[in-house]
Design a protein around this motif. Structure first.
Motif, PDB file in Angstrom:
ATOM      1  N   LYS A 261      18.501  20.707  17.046  1.00 26.47           N
ATOM      2  CA  LYS A 261      17.278  21.313  16.543  1.00 26.47           C
ATOM      3  C   LYS A 261      17.144  21.111  15.038  1.00 26.47           C
ATOM      4  O   LYS A 261      16.054  20.840  14.528  1.00 26.47           O
ATOM      5  N   LEU A 262      18.271  21.250  14.321  1.00 24.03           N
ATOM      6  CA  LEU A 262      18.238  21.027  12.881  1.00 24.03           C
ATOM      7  C   LEU A 262      17.888  19.581  12.567  1.00 24.03           C
ATOM      8  O   LEU A 262      17.115  19.291  11.647  1.00 24.03           O
ATOM      9  N   SER A 263      18.437  18.636  13.364  1.00 22.76           N
ATOM     10  CA  SER A 263      18.146  17.218  13.153  1.00 22.76           C
ATOM     11  C   SER A 263      16.662  16.931  13.367  1.00 22.76           C
ATOM     12  O   SER A 263      16.035  16.205  12.591  1.00 22.76           O
ATOM     13  N   LYS A 264      16.074  17.496  14.427  1.00 22.63           N
ATOM     14  CA  LYS A 264      14.640  17.302  14.671  1.00 22.63           C
ATOM     15  C   LYS A 264      13.812  17.866  13.526  1.00 22.63           C
ATOM     16  O   LYS A 264      12.817  17.275  13.102  1.00 22.63           O
ATOM     17  N   PHE A 265      14.235  19.028  13.012  1.00 20.33           N
ATOM     18  CA  PHE A 265      13.493  19.660  11.912  1.00 20.33           C
ATOM     19  C   PHE A 265      13.583  18.811  10.648  1.00 20.33           C
ATOM     20  O   PHE A 265      12.587  18.622   9.940  1.00 20.33           O
ATOM     21  N   MET A 266      14.765  18.243  10.356  1.00 23.76           N
ATOM     22  CA  MET A 266      14.953  17.482   9.123  1.00 23.76           C
ATOM     23  C   MET A 266      14.224  16.151   9.146  1.00 23.76           C
ATOM     24  O   MET A 266      13.943  15.578   8.095  1.00 23.76           O
ATOM     25  N   ARG A 267      13.897  15.637  10.350  1.00 24.44           N
ATOM     26  CA  ARG A 267      13.180  14.362  10.424  1.00 24.44           C
ATOM     27  C   ARG A 267      11.764  14.461   9.865  1.00 24.44           C
ATOM     28  O   ARG A 267      11.130  13.443   9.607  1.00 24.44           O
ATOM     29  N   ARG A 268      11.277  15.666   9.683  1.00 29.54           N
ATOM     30  CA  ARG A 268       9.924  15.836   9.142  1.00 29.54           C
ATOM     31  C   ARG A 268       9.858  15.518   7.654  1.00 29.54           C
ATOM     32  O   ARG A 268       8.774  15.325   7.108  1.00 29.54           O
ATOM     33  N   PHE A 269      11.001  15.469   6.980  1.00 27.85           N
ATOM     34  CA  PHE A 269      11.017  15.344   5.530  1.00 27.85           C
ATOM     35  C   PHE A 269      11.486  13.953   5.120  1.00 27.85           C
ATOM     36  O   PHE A 269      12.223  13.284   5.840  1.00 27.85           O
ATOM     37  N   SER A 270      11.070  13.552   3.919  1.00 33.19           N
ATOM     38  CA  SER A 270      11.532  12.289   3.353  1.00 33.19           C
ATOM     39  C   SER A 270      12.930  12.477   2.765  1.00 33.19           C
ATOM     40  O   SER A 270      13.435  13.601   2.648  1.00 33.19           O
ATOM     41  N   ASP A 271      13.566  11.358   2.364  1.00 35.96           N
ATOM     42  CA  ASP A 271      14.904  11.432   1.782  1.00 35.96           C
ATOM     43  C   ASP A 271      14.904  12.260   0.501  1.00 35.96           C
ATOM     44  O   ASP A 271      15.832  13.027   0.242  1.00 35.96           O
ATOM     45  N   THR A 272      13.859  12.097  -0.323  1.00 34.73           N
ATOM     46  CA  THR A 272      13.791  12.866  -1.570  1.00 34.73           C
ATOM     47  C   THR A 272      13.671  14.353  -1.292  1.00 34.73           C
ATOM     48  O   THR A 272      14.347  15.181  -1.926  1.00 34.73           O
ATOM     49  N   GLN A 273      12.842  14.715  -0.330  1.00 33.68           N
ATOM     50  CA  GLN A 273      12.698  16.129   0.014  1.00 33.68           C
ATOM     51  C   GLN A 273      13.995  16.699   0.576  1.00 33.68           C
ATOM     52  O   GLN A 273      14.371  17.829   0.260  1.00 33.68           O
ATOM     53  N   ILE A 274      14.693  15.912   1.390  1.00 32.65           N
ATOM     54  CA  ILE A 274      15.973  16.365   1.935  1.00 32.65           C
ATOM     55  C   ILE A 274      16.978  16.583   0.817  1.00 32.65           C
ATOM     56  O   ILE A 274      17.745  17.567   0.820  1.00 32.65           O
ATOM     57  N   MET A 275      16.996  15.685  -0.172  1.00 33.25           N
ATOM     58  CA  MET A 275      17.921  15.840  -1.292  1.00 33.25           C
ATOM     59  C   MET A 275      17.626  17.120  -2.071  1.00 33.25           C
ATOM     60  O   MET A 275      18.541  17.870  -2.452  1.00 33.25           O
ATOM     61  N   ILE A 276      16.335  17.398  -2.315  1.00 33.88           N
ATOM     62  CA  ILE A 276      15.963  18.615  -3.030  1.00 33.88           C
ATOM     63  C   ILE A 276      16.386  19.855  -2.231  1.00 33.88           C
ATOM     64  O   ILE A 276      16.926  20.822  -2.792  1.00 33.88           O
ATOM     65  N   ILE A 277      16.157  19.815  -0.915  1.00 27.95           N
ATOM     66  CA  ILE A 277      16.553  20.942  -0.068  1.00 27.95           C
ATOM     67  C   ILE A 277      18.062  21.161  -0.130  1.00 27.95           C
ATOM     68  O   ILE A 277      18.544  22.302  -0.212  1.00 27.95           O
TER      69      ILE A 277
END
Length: 462
Positions: free
Chosen positions: A394-410
């Motif tokens: 579920k976490l993987s599906k949720f994280m696919r919504r974001f770009s690499d830059t957004q994931i890094m900021i998160i």
């Protein structure tokens, strides 16, 4: 801080605590090698792939040279990471295919750990990712990863995009290709040019054919189609022909996308991702090749698959080949096939039909699928609630919504928040500082004359 004393272990002051700190000993040599050897191997492999062999036919592509080299011609691209084991296994197969297709299709590789712009541009999420590029326009590569599969795909995309079709070929095309798109009409029209452009985008994945003149008239009679006008028909085994006469390139592309799956699609590595992420219920018919009961069940599936295609994607899967995957649905190929499994990938639940459906069994496939769609059949969770894999997915599906830059900021914000909470926790665990009263100051000393007088008044004992 003067006058303050902390609770806990830090409050103990003994000789060991006050003694000079002993110098830290270096890491043991075996432990040091345990970290350095894999690191050196990865770095060496990365340098080898970045530089490439002198005789390699695979072109190293970077952020700087990509557009200049790939703007023309056909390319098969390998997006890889040096640490990826699957990428290493693909490398010799990719090189072998590049040598065989030299001069026809170009092969290129992109190190995503260094070429981050290309990685983000093509939305690469896993390694290795293969893509096909024609005249700068990308599309997904949906075929196998052996040298033979790569060469077969390359040969398919270098031939004619639209193949000539005759009436007697229609049934064979449906059996062989699963999905076919046939243009019927004037070959010199703008409609045919549009059809040819769309077919080039999907060449090597679906079959595109053209029937003109007498061949086109025979197909119109065979499938009860309009007697005139340019049309495109979609043929699939067990299904009725569907057609469009709209040759706007975007609408024709949408028609191909909406009909890209066969009525009963055979599951393989190239189409599983699209099917599982479709948002529909997926029906797996678990069959064994050469088994009479499996053949009989397959023939019974086409009518209910056509009737329920708005809610279901109907597929067939080789029980022996994918027996490892089917274990998660409690299906054993040697004991339970043929049988049906319906999976809701979004809700992570599945439904199972009775096992070992025999040829003379009166099991109603259509009625069972209708009950599943209506929620009248009991379901089974794919993983129990306490299994961590369920939450990781579920976490993987949720994280696919974001770009690499957004994931890094998160990740940075989450790390800072976590560090702050840990600091607060350990501060609370340590407890408040204990303050004790300062010792009284010493009494003021007497003047020197008074001390001498006191000494004379009390002489030392003889």
């Amino acid at each position: 801080r003067i006058g303050r004393k902390r609770k806990g272990p830090t409050a103990r002051m003994d000789a060991a605590t006050l003694s000079p700190r002993s110098p830290r000993l270096p890491l043991p040599l075996p432990l040091l090698l345990l970290f350095l050897v894999p690191l050196a191997t990865i770095v060496a492999a990365e340098q080898d792939r970045e530089g490439g062999d002198e005789g390699s036919e695979v072109v190293v592509l970077t952020d700087d040279n990509f557009d200049a080299l790939t703007s023309e011609g056909s390319w098969i691209l390998d997006f890889y990471a040096p640490w990826c084991g699957h990428c290493r296994r693909l490398e010799p197969e990719f090189e072998k295919a590049a040598r065989q297709m030299k001069g026809k299709v170009s092969f290129g590789k992109i190190d995503c750990t260094r070429q981050s712009k290309l990685k983000n541009r093509f939305s690469v999420r896993g390694f290795p990712t293969l893509k096909f590029l024609r005249d700068g326009a990308p599309r997904e590569y949906k075929s196998g990863r052996s040298a033979e599969d790569l060469v077969a795909f390359a040969n398919a995309v270098t031939g004619k995009a639209v193949q000539p079709v005759k009436r007697e070929m229609a049934d064979a095309l449906m059996d062989k290709n699963g999905v076919s798109f046939i243009y019927i009409g004037d070959k010199d029209s703008e409609a045919y040019e549009t059809f040819e452009r769309v077919s080039r985008r999907h060449q090597g994945i679906y079959f595109f054919g053209g029937a003109h003149g007498k061949s086109g008239d025979e197909l119109r009679l065979e499938f009860s189609l309009p007697s005139s006008g340019d049309i495109v028909i979609h043929l699939t085994k067990g299904g009725k022909p569907e057609l469009t006469s709209d040759f706007d390139i975007d609408k024709l592309e949408a028609f191909v996308q909406d009909h890209k799956l066969a009525l009963l699609t055979e599951i393989n590595a190239s189409n599983f991702g699209d099917i599982s992420s479709s948002g529909k219920l997926v029906m797996f018919a678990v069959l064994n090749k050469g088994d009479d009961n499996s053949k009989q069940l397959e023939q019974r599936l086409y009518d209910p698959a056509a009737a329920m295609k708005s809610r279901f994607i109907s597929t067939k899967i080789n029980g022996e080949r994918y027996k490892g995957y089917l274990k998660r649905y409690e299906v054993t190929a040697s004991e339970h096939t043929p049988c049906l499994v319906v999976v809701d990938f979004d809700s992570e639940v599945y439904w199972s039909s009775p096992k070992n459906i025999q040829a003379d069994n009166e099991f109603d496939v259509g009625a069972w699928m209708a009950r599943v769609a209506a929620g009248k059949e009991p379901y089974t969770p794919m993983t129990p609630w306490y299994n961590p894999k369920r939450y990781f997915r579920k976490l993987s599906k949720f994280m696919r919504r974001f770009s690499d830059t957004q994931i890094m900021i998160i990740m940075v914000v989450t790390s800072l928040a976590g560090a702050g909470l840990l600091f607060m926790f350990f501060t609370w665990l340590e407890g408040p500082d204990e303050v004790y009263p300062r010792p009284p100051p010493p009494a003021p000393s007497a003047p020197k004359e008074e001390k001498q007088g006191a000494a004379k008044a009390h002489p030392k004992a003889e």
